[in-house]
Design a protein around this motif. Structure first.
Motif, PDB file in Angstrom:
ATOM      1  N   ILE A 154      -1.600   0.469   0.910  1.00  0.00           N
ATOM      2  CA  ILE A 154      -0.394   0.032   0.918  1.00  0.00           C
ATOM      3  C   ILE A 154       0.051  -1.325   0.630  1.00  0.00           C
ATOM      4  O   ILE A 154       0.489  -1.778  -0.204  1.00  0.00           O
ATOM      5  CB  ILE A 154       0.411   0.660   2.075  1.00  0.00           C
ATOM      6  CG1 ILE A 154       0.387   2.041   1.943  1.00  0.00           C
ATOM      7  CG2 ILE A 154       1.895   0.248   1.956  1.00  0.00           C
ATOM      8  CD1 ILE A 154       1.337   2.739   3.265  1.00  0.00           C
ATOM      9  N   ASP A 210       5.909   9.367  -3.484  1.00  0.00           N
ATOM     10  CA  ASP A 210       5.118   8.060  -3.242  1.00  0.00           C
ATOM     11  C   ASP A 210       5.691   6.928  -2.580  1.00  0.00           C
ATOM     12  O   ASP A 210       6.645   6.293  -3.343  1.00  0.00           O
ATOM     13  CB  ASP A 210       4.074   7.568  -4.591  1.00  0.00           C
ATOM     14  CG  ASP A 210       3.374   6.240  -4.411  1.00  0.00           C
ATOM     15  OD1 ASP A 210       3.451   5.820  -3.206  1.00  0.00           O
ATOM     16  OD2 ASP A 210       2.967   5.997  -5.251  1.00  0.00           O
ATOM     17  N   GLY A 211       5.620   6.676  -1.386  1.00  0.00           N
ATOM     18  CA  GLY A 211       6.840   5.976  -0.489  1.00  0.00           C
ATOM     19  C   GLY A 211       6.679   4.531  -1.030  1.00  0.00           C
ATOM     20  O   GLY A 211       7.614   3.677  -1.030  1.00  0.00           O
ATOM     21  N   VAL A 212       5.488   4.140  -1.552  1.00  0.00           N
ATOM     22  CA  VAL A 212       5.187   2.793  -2.052  1.00  0.00           C
ATOM     23  C   VAL A 212       6.146   2.387  -3.243  1.00  0.00           C
ATOM     24  O   VAL A 212       6.680   1.462  -3.549  1.00  0.00           O
ATOM     25  CB  VAL A 212       3.740   2.424  -2.622  1.00  0.00           C
ATOM     26  CG1 VAL A 212       3.689   0.821  -3.046  1.00  0.00           C
ATOM     27  CG2 VAL A 212       2.986   2.480  -1.249  1.00  0.00           C
ATOM     28  N   GLN A 249       9.374   2.927   6.805  1.00  0.00           N
ATOM     29  CA  GLN A 249       8.379   3.532   7.398  1.00  0.00           C
ATOM     30  C   GLN A 249       8.097   4.927   7.053  1.00  0.00           C
ATOM     31  O   GLN A 249       7.369   5.513   6.687  1.00  0.00           O
ATOM     32  CB  GLN A 249       7.846   3.296   8.758  1.00  0.00           C
ATOM     33  CG  GLN A 249       6.689   3.982   9.050  1.00  0.00           C
ATOM     34  CD  GLN A 249       6.514   3.702  10.933  1.00  0.00           C
ATOM     35  OE1 GLN A 249       7.080   2.804  11.284  1.00  0.00           O
ATOM     36  NE2 GLN A 249       5.603   4.463  11.270  1.00  0.00           N
ATOM     37  N   LEU A 283       7.145   5.801   3.829  1.00  0.00           N
ATOM     38  CA  LEU A 283       5.809   5.518   3.489  1.00  0.00           C
ATOM     39  C   LEU A 283       4.619   6.494   4.351  1.00  0.00           C
ATOM     40  O   LEU A 283       3.812   6.732   3.701  1.00  0.00           O
ATOM     41  CB  LEU A 283       5.256   4.158   3.725  1.00  0.00           C
ATOM     42  CG  LEU A 283       5.730   2.871   3.315  1.00  0.00           C
ATOM     43  CD1 LEU A 283       5.613   1.618   3.959  1.00  0.00           C
ATOM     44  CD2 LEU A 283       5.174   2.598   1.859  1.00  0.00           C
ATOM     45  N   SER A 284       5.526   7.166   5.158  1.00  0.00           N
ATOM     46  CA  SER A 284       4.746   8.019   6.212  1.00  0.00           C
ATOM     47  C   SER A 284       4.539   9.329   5.517  1.00  0.00           C
ATOM     48  O   SER A 284       5.649  10.143   5.245  1.00  0.00           O
ATOM     49  CB  SER A 284       5.287   8.223   7.420  1.00  0.00           C
ATOM     50  OG  SER A 284       4.596   8.969   8.263  1.00  0.00           O
TER      51      SER A 284
END
Length: 434
Positions: free
Chosen positions: A252, A205-207, A189, A192-193
């Motif tokens: 996401i 880009d957390g994805v 997380q 992603l955050s």
């Protein structure tokens, strides 16, 4: 219209019905009795007819990363091989079991657990970026202890590879799938955050981290089903300005499905410590337990600090409602945009709500499967009653949760519920109907 008893396919694996046990802390650790503890925790649920069980967050590294005491590590293939006895037991009852892989990052015990820090003074926390100012302020105030180790690009790739290796160990041990812990302030997380992630490399880009883990899982575990939680940080406190909106969460989810994730669990959680994870009543009985006062003082760094945390817990309990299926609207929005199963959890306690969110009663369905977590602490064999049309006893009092910070196992601590569970058991209510 989909009934709870209808089978469901996730990534090519058929699950016998649409009821699942959501991940919770089993507090099994890695000692000699770990496998027996997990079997004791999970077998009754499988025997009661629950189609899918998610073994709770299991840490992929050999040190650090535990967000609570006595979490199980799965970095060692020799240990994971022993878990074949667990998976075989679940399969003997006709159930399916997925392993949830996790790392706590800045939520790890080295951040918040005073006694753990005393025992591990040099342990640092894996961090996506420099911690946000709100955490640094808590550090300066002495409420937490930050020793961040910001991951380099190559270290992020290595960590994704480690997730993949652990997935391979799990597949070899007979697990039917992998569940990625990407919520509840976990390290995934944090990638992603926008509250945590201010990187200037590709993992800004957390994805991209989700994609790297997916590819590593496919390399090491083949086509084993891969499910991930998908966070929306809508319960964020007002002082957290940068967070994931529900629209961000839907985006996401779409990207995760396109990458190849086989199932999604949308959840609305905060990027900060609060009661959004375990909504419900303030757990006064647990906080007042005389046998745990010394433990709480050790965990939080003294009785005064323990009382301060207790006060914050009380205030937070008032902030969050706990209407049944509080993630339903988010799940429904995701389900309209993806073509993989969407799983709903969060406050479900009745068979009527399960039916409603599956669309059995004619309502617009929010999900393809429904899950519960804490109710299984009170009723390990709850599945038999739910599948017979009954409701869970759990009242979301949260007295089962707070003791876990001191290493206590998850169990119901509310006498009226314990007595009623014993009566139902004596009356044969947990025997499966044919």
């Amino acid at each position: 219209m989909t009934a709870l008893e209808t089978p469901l396919e996730i990534g090519g694996v058929e699950v016998p019905n649409r009821l699942y046990r959501a991940p919770v802390l089993e507090c099994a650790g890695n000692g000699e009795t770990a496998v027996d503890t997990l079997i004791d925790e999970l077998e009754p649920t499988a025997a009661s007819g629950v189609g899918l069980l998610f073994q709770g967050a299991s840490i992929v590294t050999d040190r650090g990363g535990c967000a609570a005491p006595n979490m199980t590590r799965v970095h060692d293939p020799t240990f994971v091989e022993r878990l074949e006895r667990l998976t075989g037991t679940i399969h003997d009852h006709g159930g399916r079991v997925f392993l949830q892989l996790a790392h706590g990052g800045l939520r790890s015990m080295a951040t918040w657990h005073a006694e753990y820090r005393r025992q591990h003074p040099d342990q640092r926390q894996l961090a996506v970026s420099r911690p946000p100012w709100q955490l640094r302020a808590l550090d300066r105030a002495g409420m937490i202890s930050l020793q961040p180790d910001v991951l380099s690009t190559s270290e992020v790739w290595d960590l994704a590879e480690q997730f993949g290796r652990c997935a391979g160990y799990a597949a070899n041990a007979g697990y039917d799938g992998i569940h990625l812990s990407a919520a509840n302030m976990s390290l995934v997380q944090q990638f992603l955050s926008p509250f945590y992630n201010r990187r200037d490399d590709e993992f800004g880009d957390g994805v991209r981290f989700l994609e790297a883990i997916h590819d590593a899982v496919r390399e090491h575990a083949g086509d084993v089903p891969l499910v991930t939680k998908v966070p929306a940080e809508t319960p964020s406190p007002s002082f957290v300005r940068r967070h994931l909106s529900r629209a961000d969460g839907v985006a996401i989810a779409e990207r995760a499905a396109a990458i190849g994730y086989d199932g999604l669990v949308p959840v609305e959680v905060s990027p900060f410590w609060d009661m959004s994870i375990v909504r419900g009543a303030f757990p006064d009985r647990a906080w007042d337990a005389s046998d745990l006062q010394d433990d709480y003082a050790a965990v939080f760094g003294g009785r005064l600090r323990a009382h301060a945390v207790q006060l914050l817990n009380r205030l937070q309990a008032r902030r969050f409602g706990h209407e049944p299926g509080w993630n339903a609207d988010f799940c429904r929005a995701v389900r309209e945009r993806v073509d993989v199963p969407v799983l709903l959890e969060g406050g479900l306690r009745t068979r009527a709500d399960c039916d409603r969110y599956l669309g059995t009663t004619g309502d617009n369905p929010a999900a393809d499967a429904v899950g519960m977590a804490r109710p299984f602490y009170a009723e390990p064999r709850l599945g038999a009653r739910l599948l017979d049309g009954e409701d869970a006893l759990c009242e979301s009092c949260n007295n089962c949760t707070i003791p876990q910070v001191a290493g206590e196992p998850g169990r119901c601590r509310t006498p009226a519920i314990v007595r009623e569970q014993a009566r139902l058991k004596q009356d044969g209510a947990y025997e499966r109907s044919e």
